[in-house]
Design a protein around this motif. Structure first.
Motif, PDB file in Angstrom:
ATOM      1  N   UNK A 131       2.575  -1.208  25.399  1.00  0.00           N
ATOM      2  CA  UNK A 131       1.470  -1.694  24.585  1.00  0.00           C
ATOM      3  C   UNK A 131       1.912  -2.669  23.505  1.00  0.00           C
ATOM      4  N   UNK A 132       2.990  -2.334  22.770  1.00  0.00           N
ATOM      5  CA  UNK A 132       3.416  -3.200  21.673  1.00  0.00           C
ATOM      6  C   UNK A 132       3.820  -4.589  22.132  1.00  0.00           C
ATOM      7  N   UNK A 133       4.760  -4.717  23.049  1.00  0.00           N
ATOM      8  CA  UNK A 133       5.132  -6.051  23.541  1.00  0.00           C
ATOM      9  C   UNK A 133       3.972  -6.790  24.217  1.00  0.00           C
ATOM     10  N   UNK A 134       3.061  -6.072  24.860  1.00  0.00           N
ATOM     11  CA  UNK A 134       1.904  -6.735  25.461  1.00  0.00           C
ATOM     12  C   UNK A 134       1.028  -7.358  24.381  1.00  0.00           C
ATOM     13  N   UNK A 135       0.875  -6.678  23.276  1.00  0.00           N
ATOM     14  CA  UNK A 135       0.128  -7.271  22.162  1.00  0.00           C
ATOM     15  C   UNK A 135       0.854  -8.509  21.631  1.00  0.00           C
ATOM     16  N   UNK A 136       2.173  -8.443  21.558  1.00  0.00           N
ATOM     17  CA  UNK A 136       2.932  -9.616  21.103  1.00  0.00           C
ATOM     18  C   UNK A 136       2.697 -10.813  22.022  1.00  0.00           C
ATOM     19  N   UNK A 140       5.509  -8.209  14.155  1.00  0.00           N
ATOM     20  CA  UNK A 140       5.443  -8.022  15.601  1.00  0.00           C
ATOM     21  C   UNK A 140       5.481  -6.535  15.899  1.00  0.00           C
ATOM     22  N   UNK A 141       4.987  -6.190  17.075  1.00  0.00           N
ATOM     23  CA  UNK A 141       4.953  -4.788  17.485  1.00  0.00           C
ATOM     24  C   UNK A 141       6.258  -4.415  18.175  1.00  0.00           C
ATOM     25  N   UNK A 142       6.807  -3.230  17.879  1.00  0.00           N
ATOM     26  CA  UNK A 142       8.010  -2.769  18.576  1.00  0.00           C
ATOM     27  C   UNK A 142       7.636  -2.110  19.890  1.00  0.00           C
ATOM     28  N   UNK A 143       8.600  -1.851  20.752  1.00  0.00           N
ATOM     29  CA  UNK A 143       8.319  -1.099  21.980  1.00  0.00           C
ATOM     30  C   UNK A 143       8.191   0.389  21.670  1.00  0.00           C
ATOM     31  N   UNK A 189       2.050   1.388  16.514  1.00  0.00           N
ATOM     32  CA  UNK A 189       1.212   0.948  15.394  1.00  0.00           C
ATOM     33  C   UNK A 189       1.825   1.288  14.040  1.00  0.00           C
ATOM     34  N   UNK A 190       2.700   2.305  14.000  1.00  0.00           N
ATOM     35  CA  UNK A 190       3.246   2.765  12.716  1.00  0.00           C
ATOM     36  C   UNK A 190       4.061   1.693  12.008  1.00  0.00           C
ATOM     37  N   UNK A 191       5.077   1.083  12.642  1.00  0.00           N
ATOM     38  CA  UNK A 191       5.850   0.049  11.934  1.00  0.00           C
ATOM     39  C   UNK A 191       5.129  -1.295  11.849  1.00  0.00           C
ATOM     40  N   UNK A 194      10.323   4.716  15.162  1.00  0.00           N
ATOM     41  CA  UNK A 194       9.291   3.906  14.498  1.00  0.00           C
ATOM     42  C   UNK A 194       9.360   4.094  12.980  1.00  0.00           C
ATOM     43  N   UNK A 195       9.587   5.308  12.521  1.00  0.00           N
ATOM     44  CA  UNK A 195       9.707   5.496  11.072  1.00  0.00           C
ATOM     45  C   UNK A 195      11.028   4.943  10.547  1.00  0.00           C
ATOM     46  N   UNK A 196      12.065   4.926  11.387  1.00  0.00           N
ATOM     47  CA  UNK A 196      13.297   4.231  10.975  1.00  0.00           C
ATOM     48  C   UNK A 196      12.987   2.767  10.684  1.00  0.00           C
ATOM     49  N   UNK A 197      12.159   2.145  11.498  1.00  0.00           N
ATOM     50  CA  UNK A 197      11.789   0.752  11.287  1.00  0.00           C
ATOM     51  C   UNK A 197      10.982   0.575   9.998  1.00  0.00           C
ATOM     52  N   UNK A 198      10.092   1.533   9.724  1.00  0.00           N
ATOM     53  CA  UNK A 198       9.290   1.438   8.500  1.00  0.00           C
ATOM     54  C   UNK A 198      10.183   1.496   7.269  1.00  0.00           C
ATOM     55  N   UNK A 199      11.072   2.451   7.217  1.00  0.00           N
ATOM     56  CA  UNK A 199      11.933   2.588   6.030  1.00  0.00           C
ATOM     57  C   UNK A 199      12.976   1.481   5.956  1.00  0.00           C
TER      58      UNK A 199
END
Length: 754
Positions: A70-75, A177-180, A185-187, A231-236
């Protein structure tokens, strides 16, 4: 350059994709491009996208060479976007009608913010739609646009990408950008909200979030839910790169713990053998990102302890103990209810052996709702014209505040309630009392009904399964056999009631008591009611009261009320009242649309308004007695006639102008046709046919006949001599006719003659 770029990734959603894409292309705001991304779906999604692209130039098809998620498709969709604003829509969800128009208007009002946050409703296979529980965070009150620190409560919303519109220049400048992986949606959402220089909100449901019975990603039991940690690693990590955002770390830490607890405790996400490993990872993240000053709500402290200590076995033991406690409590409640039921039945049998109280009367309306309708008017008339009779009103506790001083308050199902039903001589209702009621010799049951029938009723519903499929007609006739009197407002009602509710009762063709207030209230009462409802002086108040649709599961209004008031301008306001069977208020987002669904008195709303807009509601017959303009919105007459059936073609003899679409309705008010000479002629003929007895004395006639035994009741005031209270604009022409009493909430109850 289009205003909106709507990006829809698709993977294995062929059953829902048509509806999703149609909801975008059928928007009333056409300045958009639809970028549909086929994420190498193995079903027909790619072909469906190509079909839409071939028929509408606004659709751009993007086919990915392999499945990327979903994330890369949105990108991939963002890379093709050229619109001012980006919107993301999951391919099994839909945009609500006129959503883009409302977004465009709000963006313009708030000065083109970086992010516009709007609301959604969860929709279920049953047709039920439930609005987001945190909708209060989307209020449009206060300055806008703003920054996140001005409205930190936005972080309590579901952290998804599809409930926001993003200014494309802002997204590109910040490189978002969205991660895989799962929880992509979190990061995206947290960094976007924290970085945005300007945010605005739209208090309107713009997305219907489909709750699929099977096949939803987050309801799939798999180890891929471990992606939440990355995903939370990316946020922090994003916070670490932006020192100016470090103040948000305690808040994000709390949100992370709540999210991890949700994933861990949901039984449909983690495989049973992976739960302990997930909790160990959660404990490591808790210790790694713990931030001083993070506040923990009292209800969440157990969960934080669970994560902090990694107490998998303790949690399992607590869960089993809690399940056992709930089961024991449930069985205990069932036992207590059973004992209580037996005791109440015995109590009722005993009370039926005691003498009747000839000076007692019990009233109720709509199965336990508040004081009002015909029983409410009769209850007051009992106290006025038969003061020796002591009255009681049966209503559920949440409606007790609507009961005026005077009658005793009863709660259905209590011992006092059954005592009153067993020993009171007079029983008055507009539907039916409890089916366990045993009518004693000497008791008098008055069935007031609650309107003039346009739609099929009673035994006529046997041929209408959409409307009467759940009706127990044998029980219905058992109830009819208990009636002594039935009230009727006109000859049409009399003929209908006696045919569809066959029984030995006496019909009292005296008019509707609830309409007496239209002739006893005065202009000052109208002005006071308008003030209590917040209707600005000098505006035209339209009461919008749609009826129930038997052929629909959902009962959302057929009109976009925000669009109506926007098109009509500031001179008009709408009082929107949902049907009492809908179970809740309407969703309104404009200061000129007032939700009055919970107002205790529809008669008060009629008095406060200048015109009525309805479809097939019996309220039109009552409103005609008030002699104010009525407009019929009959956009689905054929469907309504097929499902429910009607006793006459309303379009052939309407009480005023008839609109067959929303645009026609707007035009009727914009041109003044709603109160023109033709509309007046139609209303006069309608009023003469259906309001022959509504002269302000209907309740008095009923009480004198039923209670006092008088047969020479007050004569009916001729139609041409009646003077119902005028609307607020015309009230200066006539002096007040009477002073009326007021219920809590500004409801009128009739003349104050106590």
């Amino acid at each position: 350059m289009p205003r909106f770029s709507v990006i829809v990734p698709a993977y294995q959603v062929q059953a829902y994709l048509h509806e999703c894409l149609e909801s975008v292309l059928n928007q009333s705001y056409p300045d958009l491009e639809l970028i549909a991304v086929d994420d190498r779906s193995p079903d027909a999604c790619g072909a469906i996208i190509d079909e839409f692209a071939a028929r509408d130039a606004r659709v751009r098809a993007v086919h990915l060479p392999k499945n990327v998620g979903l994330g890369p498709a949105r990108n991939a969709g963002m890379a093709e976007a050229t619109g001012d604003y980006l919107l993301f829509l999951d391919s099994d969800d839909t945009l609500t009608p006129d959503a883009l128009r409302c977004l465009a208007d709000r963006l313009k009002e708030t000065g083109e913010p970086d992010v516009l946050v709007y609301d959604y409703a969860r929709t279920y296979w049953s047709g039920e739609a439930v609005r987001n529980q945190a909708a209060a965070q989307l209020t449009e009150r206060g300055p806008a646009p703003f920054r996140l620190e001005d409205r930190p409560g936005l972080l309590r919303l579901l952290m998804v990408a599809w409930n926001k519109a993003y200014r494309r220049e802002f997204v590109e400048r910040e490189g978002f950008a969205f991660p895989p992986g799962y929880y992509e949606d979190t990061p995206w959402t947290y960094p976007v909200l924290m970085t945005a220089e300007s945010i605005a909100t739209l208090d309107r449901v713009c997305v219907h979030y489909r709750q699929r019975r099977r096949g939803g990603i987050l309801r799939t039991t798999t180890d891929r839910h471990f992606d939440v940690f990355e995903q939370y690693d990316r946020v922090f990590a994003f916070l670490a790169e932006r020192p100016e955002l470090v103040r948000w770390k305690p808040v994000l830490f709390g949100r992370m713990v709540d999210h991890l607890v949700t994933v861990y405790t949901r039984p449909d996400r983690l495989p049973r053998g992976s739960r302990a490993a997930f909790l160990r990872r959660a404990r490591a993240h808790y210790r790694r990102y713990r931030a001083p000053g993070a506040s923990v709500a009292p209800r969440a402290r157990v969960h934080h302890t669970l994560i902090r200590c990694g107490l998998h076995r303790t949690y399992e033991a607590l869960r089993l103990a809690s399940a056992l406690r709930r089961r024991v409590a449930r069985y205990g409640r069932q036992l207590l209810r059973g004992v209580r039921r037996v005791l109440l039945r015995s109590h009722y049998r005993l009370q039926r052996c005691l003498p009747l109280r000839a000076d007692h009367a019990v009233f109720a309306a709509y199965g336990g709702r508040g004081h009002g309708c015909n029983p409410g008017a009769l209850e007051q008339a009992f106290r006025t014209f038969a003061p020796h009779v002591r009255t009681a009103w049966a209503a559920r506790p949440e409606h007790h505040h609507t009961i005026p001083p005077g009658p005793r308050r009863l709660t259905p199902g209590t011992a006092a309630y059954w005592t009153a039903l067993a020993r009171s001589k007079y029983l008055v209702h507009n539907t039916d009392f409890d089916p366990r009621l045993v009518k004693r010799p000497g008791q008098v049951l008055v069935q007031t009904q609650h309107g003039t029938p346009l739609k099929h009723m009673g035994l006529d519903l046997q041929e209408r399964p959409a409307a009467g499929g759940g009706t127990d007609f044998a029980r219905l006739l058992q109830g009819v056999d208990q009636w002594d009197y039935v009230l009727s407002a006109n000859r049409h009602s009399t003929l209908t009631w006696e045919r569809v509710y066959p029984g030995r009762y006496t019909t009292l063709e005296y008019g509707h008591p609830r309409n007496d207030v239209f002739h006893t209230a005065g202009p000052r009462d109208v002005a006071r009611l308008r003030e209590s409802l917040g209707i600005p002086e000098g505006t035209v108040a339209i009461l919008y009261a749609p009826t129930h649709r038997d052929y629909r599961r959902g009962q959302s209004p057929a009109l976009d009320l925000q669009r109506v008031v926007r098109r009509l301008g500031p001179r008009f306001v709408v009082l929107a009242r949902a049907h009492h069977r809908h179970g809740g208020p309407l969703t309104v987002t404009s200061g000129r649309v007032v939700d009055v669904s919970d107002h205790p008195s529809v008669e008060s709303l009629c008095l406060a308004s200048d015109a009525l807009v309805t479809d097939y509601s019996s309220l039109m017959f009552d409103y005609a007695s008030l002699d104010r303009p009525i407009v019929i919105h009959a956009d689905d007459w054929e469907a309504y006639e097929a499902a429910r059936g009607t006793y006459f073609d309303l379009r052939a003899c309407p009480p005023g102008a008839v609109a067959r679409s929303e645009d026609e309705l707007i035009d009727i008010f914009a041109t003044g046709h709603w109160r023109g000479s033709r509309s007046t002629q139609l209303r006069t003929a309608f009023r003469r046919r259906f309001c022959p007895y509504d002269d302000g004395h209907a309740a008095e006639r009923v009480v004198r006949h039923v209670v006092l035994g008088e047969r020479d009741v007050p004569p009916v005031v001729p139609l041409d001599e009646r003077r119902p209270v005028p609307s607020c604009d015309a009230s200066r022409e006539h002096p007040p006719l009477a002073t009326v009493a007021q219920q809590p909430g500004g409801a009128l109850t009739g003349p104050d003659l106590n």
